[in-house]
Design a protein around this motif. Structure first.
Motif, PDB file in Angstrom:
ATOM      1  N   GLU A  87      49.403 119.848 -37.383  1.00  0.00           N
ATOM      2  CA  GLU A  87      48.966 120.241 -36.039  1.00  0.00           C
ATOM      3  C   GLU A  87      47.723 121.138 -36.072  1.00  0.00           C
ATOM      4  O   GLU A  87      46.944 121.155 -35.130  1.00  0.00           O
ATOM      5  CB  GLU A  87      50.102 120.954 -35.293  1.00  0.00           C
ATOM      6  CG  GLU A  87      50.974 120.017 -34.484  1.00  0.00           C
ATOM      7  CD  GLU A  87      50.219 119.238 -33.412  1.00  0.00           C
ATOM      8  OE1 GLU A  87      49.472 119.835 -32.634  1.00  0.00           O
ATOM      9  OE2 GLU A  87      50.369 117.997 -33.368  1.00  0.00           O
TER      10      GLU A  87
ATOM     11  N   ALA B 221      45.272 118.228 -36.076  1.00  0.00           N
ATOM     12  CA  ALA B 221      45.396 117.177 -35.060  1.00  0.00           C
ATOM     13  C   ALA B 221      45.412 117.778 -33.641  1.00  0.00           C
ATOM     14  O   ALA B 221      44.948 117.143 -32.693  1.00  0.00           O
ATOM     15  CB  ALA B 221      46.664 116.375 -35.301  1.00  0.00           C
TER      16      ALA B 221
ATOM     17  N   SER C  11      47.533 118.093 -31.262  1.00  0.00           N
ATOM     18  CA  SER C  11      47.975 117.136 -30.233  1.00  0.00           C
ATOM     19  C   SER C  11      48.599 117.842 -29.038  1.00  0.00           C
ATOM     20  O   SER C  11      48.595 117.314 -27.932  1.00  0.00           O
ATOM     21  CB  SER C  11      49.012 116.184 -30.827  1.00  0.00           C
ATOM     22  OG  SER C  11      50.235 116.869 -31.022  1.00  0.00           O
TER      23      SER C  11
ATOM     24  N   ALA D 118      51.633 118.100 -28.595  1.00  0.00           N
ATOM     25  CA  ALA D 118      52.862 117.373 -28.250  1.00  0.00           C
ATOM     26  C   ALA D 118      54.084 118.229 -28.568  1.00  0.00           C
ATOM     27  O   ALA D 118      54.048 119.087 -29.450  1.00  0.00           O
ATOM     28  CB  ALA D 118      52.938 116.073 -29.034  1.00  0.00           C
TER      29      ALA D 118
ATOM     30  N   HIS E 105      54.569 114.021 -24.677  1.00  0.00           N
ATOM     31  CA  HIS E 105      53.293 114.616 -24.265  1.00  0.00           C
ATOM     32  C   HIS E 105      52.898 114.035 -22.919  1.00  0.00           C
ATOM     33  O   HIS E 105      52.862 112.799 -22.762  1.00  0.00           O
ATOM     34  CB  HIS E 105      52.201 114.306 -25.304  1.00  0.00           C
ATOM     35  CG  HIS E 105      50.944 115.081 -25.058  1.00  0.00           C
ATOM     36  ND1 HIS E 105      49.839 114.532 -24.455  1.00  0.00           N
ATOM     37  CD2 HIS E 105      50.630 116.372 -25.318  1.00  0.00           C
ATOM     38  CE1 HIS E 105      48.891 115.443 -24.364  1.00  0.00           C
ATOM     39  NE2 HIS E 105      49.350 116.572 -24.879  1.00  0.00           N
TER      40      HIS E 105
ATOM     41  N   LEU F 108      52.032 110.466 -33.909  1.00  0.00           N
ATOM     42  CA  LEU F 108      50.707 110.831 -33.358  1.00  0.00           C
ATOM     43  C   LEU F 108      49.858 109.581 -33.121  1.00  0.00           C
ATOM     44  O   LEU F 108      49.134 109.485 -32.137  1.00  0.00           O
ATOM     45  CB  LEU F 108      49.965 111.767 -34.317  1.00  0.00           C
ATOM     46  CG  LEU F 108      50.478 113.205 -34.427  1.00  0.00           C
ATOM     47  CD1 LEU F 108      49.539 114.029 -35.320  1.00  0.00           C
ATOM     48  CD2 LEU F 108      50.594 113.882 -33.068  1.00  0.00           C
TER      49      LEU F 108
ATOM     50  N   HIS G 166      48.212 108.462 -29.627  1.00  0.00           N
ATOM     51  CA  HIS G 166      46.778 108.197 -29.578  1.00  0.00           C
ATOM     52  C   HIS G 166      46.486 106.876 -28.858  1.00  0.00           C
ATOM     53  O   HIS G 166      45.450 106.713 -28.226  1.00  0.00           O
ATOM     54  CB  HIS G 166      46.233 108.161 -30.999  1.00  0.00           C
ATOM     55  CG  HIS G 166      44.752 108.024 -31.065  1.00  0.00           C
ATOM     56  ND1 HIS G 166      43.915 109.068 -30.781  1.00  0.00           N
ATOM     57  CD2 HIS G 166      43.965 106.965 -31.349  1.00  0.00           C
ATOM     58  CE1 HIS G 166      42.678 108.659 -30.893  1.00  0.00           C
ATOM     59  NE2 HIS G 166      42.682 107.386 -31.235  1.00  0.00           N
TER      60      HIS G 166
END
Ligand code: KIV
Ligand code: ZN
Length: 515
Positions: free
Chosen positions: A442, A445, A447, A449, A475, A501, A505
């Protein structure tokens, strides 16, 4: 009233109702893999999705319609022209196609959800079937919340849609409220009262809120005269799920003398289908689940084991191999060659699209065999599934991991992975090694989420087993599942996180048909 034939149609809705389970979303490639397995299982009808729900659903149905030849492919659609036209467009490549349209008929749903009068619902149902007939002769109609609808009104709606050309009438117990005798009797009375009822095949679609979905489905068939059962692999579906295909089919097979009904299912493909669906969705099968649970054929007590050794039928009503269980045996090792590997894939019913994919899977097998002395069927299934995930466009890709934890120290992890082809190296710490690994990923990335499920399962037996990790991320209202397998469960966790992920994406949106 006509006596229906003794051929029972198995309609699988794992890819539509099954996918409506919170968290069970699947990618197009995953749906295609499941659809091919359903074809091997010889399911008569595959409900491949709800075309108007999202571009992703539309593409999935289209891909399945183009790839599956032996089963009829179906799309769900609400009772409106736009949804139906979209379903027809997605189904265009199919050799045999069905449009399944529905509208709610219970007072509660009409008043509170649709805000429509019964007369409007009746007209909309008839118009929908009339419109759908332009695209195919195979039309299914469902009065949603049928088991809580008024019988006189149902008679009018169902007579109307059959007159417009509906060829299957599916009676849903949408909220799992029904009990077997009443459910079966209701269908029997509807068939008796509706003058043109013999122009359609009657079907049942049961939810499992009271644990009665299989019993209700069988009552719909035996008492009601239905000749289609809608079901899902592992009983996946909204809330408590749907009728489990494996249970209903094995009940019909095992008690064939009583039911006297034929089904076209190749039962030896059941376990493979169950494992595939569980692995892709991250919904583990409980060990004591009928037919497909790990303990379904295990005998622990001495008395039972003794009986089984003397005569299997003492404690077994079905044979494990008839539903596709193989002995947990070592199938391949480090010295096995490509041909032996390819042959085992064929025996397991695994089809890879090209020689390049076989080679890549074989490469993964060799890597695994270097690290793990005994390779089981389950290992092969996991590595093929890993390979197929990798084949889907991978934005994030795992490269390597180093991790350190010691009693009294904060665990730390260094993860190398690629983002759109460019390698990055990142570090993290956390409460445990998995937490440290996820924090490391993380840190790059980003994200944002939320992790809503983390589960680890041993793929085979023993401490040398590969761990299969599922990570479910949420997410902005989207939920995705990532799966990773490796003998090192921290590596499996990193792979699972990156796989989730990748799915976030890909930004596929979908809408629930009941909304
Ligand atoms: O449960 C239900 O009513 C459904 C319909 C769309 C058939 O899934
Ligand atoms: Zn349903």
């Amino acid at each position: 009233m006509n006596t229906p034939s003794n051929r029972l149609i198995i309609f699988d809705t794992t890819l539509r109702d099954g996918e409506q389970s919170p968290g069970a979303s699947m990618t197009r490639e995953e749906k295609l893999r499941i659809a091919k397995q359903l074809e091997r299982l010889r399911v008569d009808v595959i409900e491949a999705g709800f075309a108007a729900a999202s571009q992703g659903d539309f593409e999935s149905i289209k891909a399945i319609a183009g790839a599956v030849r032996e089963s009829t492919i179906c799309s769900l659609s609400r009772a409106n022209d736009r949804d139906i036209a979209r379903a027809a467009e997605a189904l265009a490549p199919a050799e045999r196609k069905r449009i399944h349209t529905f509208i709610a008929t219970s007072p509660l749903h009409m008043e509170m959800k649709l805000r429509m009068l019964p007369e409007q619902v009746l007209e909309q149902a008839k118009n929908a079937v009339r419109f759908a007939r332009q695209f195919t002769d195979d039309i299914e109609f469902s009065p949603e919340d049928g088991s809580r609808s008024d019988e006189d009104f149902l008679c009018r709606v169902l007579e109307g849609v059959i007159a417009e050309g509906a060829t299957t009438i599916n009676f849903p117990d949408t909220v799992g409220y029904a009990v077997p005798e009443i459910f079966g009797e209701t269908i029997r009375r509807l068939r008796e009262r509706i003058p043109n009822s013999d122009k359609a095949i009657w079907s049942v679609h049961c939810h499992n809120d009271l644990g009665l979905a299989v019993a209700n489905s069988l009552a719909g068939v035996m008492i009601g005269g239905a000749r289609q059962i809608e079901c899902t692999i592992n009983g996946l579906g909204e809330r408590a799920g749907n009728t489990a295909l494996e249970e209903v089919v094995m009940a019909l097979r095992t008690r064939a003398a009583y039911y006297q009904l034929e089904v076209g299912i190749d039962t030896t493909q059941i376990v493979a289908a169950s494992k595939m669906v569980s692995q892709i969705t991250g919904f583990a099968v409980q060990p004591n689940k009928a037919v497909v649970g790990a303990n379904a054929f295990a005998h622990a007590s001495g008395i039972h084991q003794d009986g089984i050794l003397k005569a299997r039928e003492t404690y077994e009503i079905m044979r494990a191999e008839d539903v596709g269980w193989t002995a947990n045996k070592i199938v391949l090792g480090k010295l096995s060659g490509r041909n032996a590997f390819k042959q085992r894939l064929q025996e397991l019913g695994i089809e890879l699209d090209s020689e390049a994919e076989v080679n890549a899977a074989f490469g993964r097998f060799k890597e695994l065999a270097d690290r793990k002395t005994e390779i089981f069927d389950e290992d092969i299934m996991a590595l093929v599934s890993d390979e197929q995930q990798a084949h889907d466009k991978e934005y994030y890709r795992f490269v390597s991991l180093a991790q350190r934890s010691e009693t009294g120290e904060t665990p730390r992890a260094t993860v190398v992975f690629s983002i759109d082809g460019a390698e990055v190296r990142c570090e993290g710490s956390g409460d445990g090694p998995v937490d440290a690994t996820v924090n490391a990923i993380e840190s790059r990335a980003a994200s944002g989420a939320e992790l809503v499920l983390f589960s680890v399962n041993a793929i085979s037996t023993g401490t040398q087993s590969q761990g299969e990790v599922t990570m479910r991320l949420s997410h902005s209202g989207r939920i995705v599942n990532g799966v990773g397998a490796d003998p090192d469960i921290i590596v499996a966790s990193a792979k699972a996180y990156l796989s989730a992920l990748n799915k976030l994406h890909s930004k596929i949106e979908r809408l629930n048909p009941q909304n």
